[in-house]
Design a protein around this motif. Structure first.
Motif, short mmCIF file in Angstrom:
data_model
loop_
_atom_site.label_atom_id
_atom_site.label_comp_id
_atom_site.label_asym_id
_atom_site.label_seq_id
_atom_site.Cartn_x
_atom_site.Cartn_y
_atom_site.Cartn_z
N VAL A 37 0.84 -1.21 0.00
CA VAL A 37 0.00 0.00 0.00
C VAL A 37 0.87 1.25 0.00
O VAL A 37 0.60 2.20 -0.75
N VAL A 38 1.92 1.26 0.80
CA VAL A 38 2.83 2.41 0.84
C VAL A 38 3.49 2.60 -0.53
O VAL A 38 3.58 3.73 -1.04
N ARG A 39 3.92 1.51 -1.14
CA ARG A 39 4.59 1.58 -2.45
C ARG A 39 3.65 2.10 -3.54
O ARG A 39 4.06 2.84 -4.42
N GLU A 40 2.37 1.71 -3.47
CA GLU A 40 1.41 2.10 -4.49
C GLU A 40 0.93 3.55 -4.36
O GLU A 40 0.41 4.13 -5.29
N LYS A 41 1.08 4.12 -3.17
CA LYS A 41 0.71 5.53 -2.92
C LYS A 41 -0.72 5.86 -3.36
O LYS A 41 -0.97 6.83 -4.07
N VAL A 42 -1.67 5.03 -2.94
CA VAL A 42 -3.08 5.27 -3.26
C VAL A 42 -3.58 6.40 -2.37
O VAL A 42 -3.36 6.40 -1.16
N ALA A 43 -4.26 7.34 -2.98
CA ALA A 43 -4.80 8.48 -2.23
C ALA A 43 -5.92 8.02 -1.31
O ALA A 43 -6.73 7.16 -1.69
N PRO A 44 -5.98 8.57 -0.10
CA PRO A 44 -7.08 8.23 0.80
C PRO A 44 -8.40 8.71 0.22
O PRO A 44 -8.44 9.67 -0.56
#
Length: 101
Positions: A37-44
């Motif tokens: 999840v950190v690597r993908e940097k999906v916006a909240p």
């Protein structure tokens, strides 16, 4: 007759409670998911006001789920990020199955 009815209701209540509990995610799996999840940097995202972030909640169809595509995870999960928390979702039912804090 009353005893049988009471026993039947107790079984149904117990089954409902069991389905609402967190899915147990092994610490190693949680680490892999967290790193993914950190690597993908999906916006909240922000959920509609009537949707609570609790295990068992079904997310609306309008909520875009992200797939966890980590090779070390053998189970298919989707996730969203809400209020700094990664929320794991069963993509088939759209139910929240685990909240990573």
């Amino acid at each position: 007759m009353k005893i049988q009815l009471a026993a039947g209701l107790l079984i149904v209540a117990s089954a409902s409670t069991a389905f609402a509990q967190d899915i147990i995610i092994a610490p190693e799996q949680e680490t892999v998911i967290r790193e993914y999840v950190v690597r993908e940097k999906v916006a909240p995202i922000e959920l509609p006001g009537d949707v609570q972030v609790t295990v068992g909640t079904v997310l609306p169809e309008t909520t875009e789920l992200q797939a966890v595509e980590a090779p070390d995870i053998d189970t298919q999960y989707s996730y969203i990020v809400v209020d700094g928390q990664t929320v794991l979702v069963d993509p088939g039912t759209r139910k929240i199955i685990h909240i990573m804090k």
